[in-house]
Design a protein around this motif. Structure first.
Motif, PDB file in Angstrom:
ATOM      1  N   VAL A   1       0.254  11.049 -47.796  1.00 41.12           N
ATOM      2  CA  VAL A   1       0.051  11.792 -46.547  1.00 41.12           C
ATOM      3  C   VAL A   1       0.791  11.093 -45.407  1.00 41.12           C
ATOM      4  CG1 VAL A   1      -2.186  12.714 -47.246  1.00 41.12           C
ATOM      5  CG2 VAL A   1      -2.087  10.547 -46.016  1.00 41.12           C
ATOM      6  N   ARG A   2       0.917  11.788 -44.276  1.00 43.13           N
ATOM      7  CA  ARG A   2       1.653  11.243 -43.142  1.00 43.13           C
ATOM      8  C   ARG A   2       0.917  10.058 -42.514  1.00 43.13           C
ATOM      9  NH1 ARG A   2       2.401  17.041 -42.224  1.00 43.13           N
ATOM     10  NH2 ARG A   2       4.629  17.527 -42.426  1.00 43.13           N
ATOM     11  N   SER A   3       1.682   9.151 -41.944  1.00 44.69           N
ATOM     12  CA  SER A   3       1.137   8.055 -41.138  1.00 44.69           C
ATOM     13  C   SER A   3       0.866   8.565 -39.730  1.00 44.69           C
ATOM     14  CB  SER A   3       2.152   6.904 -41.076  1.00 44.69           C
ATOM     15  OG  SER A   3       3.326   7.335 -40.378  1.00 44.69           O
ATOM     16  N   PHE A   4       0.231   7.726 -38.896  1.00 37.34           N
ATOM     17  CA  PHE A   4       0.061   8.078 -37.487  1.00 37.34           C
ATOM     18  C   PHE A   4       1.397   8.460 -36.872  1.00 37.34           C
ATOM     19  CE2 PHE A   4      -4.064   5.685 -37.229  1.00 37.34           C
ATOM     20  CZ  PHE A   4      -4.805   6.660 -36.581  1.00 37.34           C
ATOM     21  N   ALA A   5       2.409   7.608 -37.065  1.00 34.10           N
ATOM     22  CA  ALA A   5       3.722   7.854 -36.476  1.00 34.10           C
ATOM     23  C   ALA A   5       4.273   9.201 -36.914  1.00 34.10           C
ATOM     24  CB  ALA A   5       4.690   6.731 -36.861  1.00 34.10           C
ATOM     25  N   GLU A   6       4.147   9.497 -38.196  1.00 34.24           N
ATOM     26  CA  GLU A   6       4.700  10.738 -38.729  1.00 34.24           C
ATOM     27  C   GLU A   6       3.929  11.960 -38.245  1.00 34.24           C
ATOM     28  OE1 GLU A   6       6.471   8.687 -42.802  1.00 34.24           O
ATOM     29  OE2 GLU A   6       4.512   9.681 -42.828  1.00 34.24           O
ATOM     30  N   VAL A   7       2.617  11.844 -38.073  1.00 37.29           N
ATOM     31  CA  VAL A   7       1.829  12.958 -37.534  1.00 37.29           C
ATOM     32  C   VAL A   7       2.280  13.282 -36.114  1.00 37.29           C
ATOM     33  CG1 VAL A   7      -0.464  13.700 -36.764  1.00 37.29           C
ATOM     34  CG2 VAL A   7      -0.202  12.586 -38.978  1.00 37.29           C
ATOM     35  N   PHE A   8       2.364  12.260 -35.269  1.00 31.09           N
ATOM     36  CA  PHE A   8       2.761  12.481 -33.877  1.00 31.09           C
ATOM     37  C   PHE A   8       4.176  13.050 -33.786  1.00 31.09           C
ATOM     38  CE2 PHE A   8      -0.358   8.869 -32.810  1.00 31.09           C
ATOM     39  CZ  PHE A   8      -1.375   9.765 -32.514  1.00 31.09           C
ATOM     40  N   LEU A   9       5.093  12.536 -34.599  1.00 30.58           N
ATOM     41  CA  LEU A   9       6.475  13.009 -34.558  1.00 30.58           C
ATOM     42  C   LEU A   9       6.613  14.388 -35.212  1.00 30.58           C
ATOM     43  CD1 LEU A   9       8.425   9.698 -35.231  1.00 30.58           C
ATOM     44  CD2 LEU A   9       8.261  10.967 -33.069  1.00 30.58           C
ATOM     45  N   HIS A  10       5.761  14.698 -36.166  1.00 29.86           N
ATOM     46  CA  HIS A  10       5.742  16.041 -36.758  1.00 29.86           C
ATOM     47  C   HIS A  10       5.356  17.064 -35.687  1.00 29.86           C
ATOM     48  CE1 HIS A  10       5.168  19.176 -39.791  1.00 29.86           C
ATOM     49  NE2 HIS A  10       3.984  19.424 -39.237  1.00 29.86           N
ATOM     50  N   ILE A  11       4.370  16.734 -34.880  1.00 31.79           N
ATOM     51  CA  ILE A  11       3.962  17.610 -33.778  1.00 31.79           C
ATOM     52  C   ILE A  11       5.107  17.760 -32.784  1.00 31.79           C
ATOM     53  CG2 ILE A  11       2.397  17.850 -31.801  1.00 31.79           C
ATOM     54  CD1 ILE A  11       0.324  16.266 -33.532  1.00 31.79           C
ATOM     55  N   ALA A  12       5.759  16.654 -32.455  1.00 30.45           N
ATOM     56  CA  ALA A  12       6.884  16.695 -31.519  1.00 30.45           C
ATOM     57  C   ALA A  12       8.008  17.573 -32.060  1.00 30.45           C
ATOM     58  CB  ALA A  12       7.394  15.282 -31.235  1.00 30.45           C
ATOM     59  N   ALA A  13       8.307  17.443 -33.345  1.00 29.97           N
ATOM     60  CA  ALA A  13       9.367  18.251 -33.954  1.00 29.97           C
ATOM     61  C   ALA A  13       9.049  19.738 -33.842  1.00 29.97           C
ATOM     62  CB  ALA A  13       9.552  17.849 -35.412  1.00 29.97           C
ATOM     63  N   ALA A  14       7.797  20.098 -34.085  1.00 29.35           N
ATOM     64  CA  ALA A  14       7.387  21.506 -33.960  1.00 29.35           C
ATOM     65  C   ALA A  14       7.495  21.982 -32.516  1.00 29.35           C
ATOM     66  CB  ALA A  14       5.960  21.674 -34.472  1.00 29.35           C
ATOM     67  N   ASN A  15       7.161  21.117 -31.570  1.00 31.45           N
ATOM     68  CA  ASN A  15       7.270  21.481 -30.156  1.00 31.45           C
ATOM     69  C   ASN A  15       8.709  21.777 -29.764  1.00 31.45           C
ATOM     70  OD1 ASN A  15       4.539  21.265 -29.618  1.00 31.45           O
ATOM     71  ND2 ASN A  15       4.662  19.194 -28.781  1.00 31.45           N
ATOM     72  N   TYR A  16       9.640  21.124 -30.403  1.00 32.24           N
ATOM     73  CA  TYR A  16      11.053  21.389 -30.147  1.00 32.24           C
ATOM     74  C   TYR A  16      11.567  22.576 -30.954  1.00 32.24           C
ATOM     75  CZ  TYR A  16      11.970  17.138 -27.421  1.00 32.24           C
ATOM     76  OH  TYR A  16      12.001  16.175 -26.425  1.00 32.24           O
ATOM     77  N   ASN A  17      11.064  22.748 -32.161  1.00 29.73           N
ATOM     78  CA  ASN A  17      11.632  23.728 -33.086  1.00 29.73           C
ATOM     79  C   ASN A  17      11.046  25.124 -32.931  1.00 29.73           C
ATOM     80  OD1 ASN A  17      13.531  24.170 -35.178  1.00 29.73           O
ATOM     81  ND2 ASN A  17      11.901  24.136 -36.700  1.00 29.73           N
TER      82      ASN A  17
END
Length: 199
Positions: free
Chosen positions: A71-87
């Motif tokens: 599963v995703r790490s803290f870093a990956e969860v936060f950056l996954h959200i950021a990626a969706a906010n951009y995409n």
């Protein structure tokens, strides 16, 4: 593991919705934005506030922590959200900035300061996109996972996606002993409001 995560998510959401330190976009909405877009923007603003406060509360050395190997790490969860906010805003007219690597963002860094900054910038991008889209476009349709959706539905999907991963991050935080900051605010207020024992 899943049942523990969901239980922790529900517990974190059980307290009253606002404390003094939290933003309240229902009371102070974004000027000039009303109707459905205003309602979505209010939810996005609350999600932004909670995610940024939670990201700040997580110690830097825990950003690589994950509850299981797959599963995703803290870093990956936060950056996954950021990626969706951009995409996701490209679905209603606002593409990511030119040259921005959305696909590689999730695993681009584990540095806390960079991740918090990226998360903040991503919310600024998504909120600007919501404010820029015309109300007349809300019913425009497009192909969506083998079916159809509308720009209204894309906004709903975006808020649902963020809420899902906010719950994930809350559960992670509880598992490493971090109380969400807004819950601490509420607990502090409850303590202050409690009757003082008579001497």
């Amino acid at each position: 593991m899943k049942s523990i995560c969901w239980t922790l998510c529900l517990l974190s959401l059980a307290l009253p919705p606002f404390a003094a330190a939290q933003v309240n976009p229902y009371k102070t909405p974004t000027p000039g934005i009303s109707g459905y877009r205003g309602e979505v923007l209010a939810e996005v603003t609350i999600q932004e506030d909670k995610l940024l406060r939670l990201a700040e509360a997580i110690p830097a050395e825990k950003y690589t922590w994950r509850p299981a190997a797959d599963v995703r790490s803290f870093a990956e969860v936060f950056l996954h959200i950021a990626a969706a906010n951009y995409n996701l805003p490209k679905l209603f007219g606002t593409p990511p900035p030119a040259g921005f690597d959305v696909r590689g963002l999730e695993k681009s860094t584990t540095d806390k300061a960079k991740i918090v900054a990226t998360l903040k910038e991503s919310f600024a991008h998504s909120k600007k996109a919501i404010m820029s889209m015309p109300d007349a476009d809300l019913e425009k349709s497009f192909d969506w996972f083998g079916g159809k959706n509308t720009e209204r539905g894309a906004l709903l999907f975006m808020t649902r996606h963020t809420a899902e991963h906010l719950g994930q991050a809350i559960a992670y935080a509880r598992m490493i002993g971090i109380v969400p900051p807004w819950t601490e605010d509420q607990q502090r207020q409850q303590q202050q409001a409690a009757p003082k024992p008579k001497s």
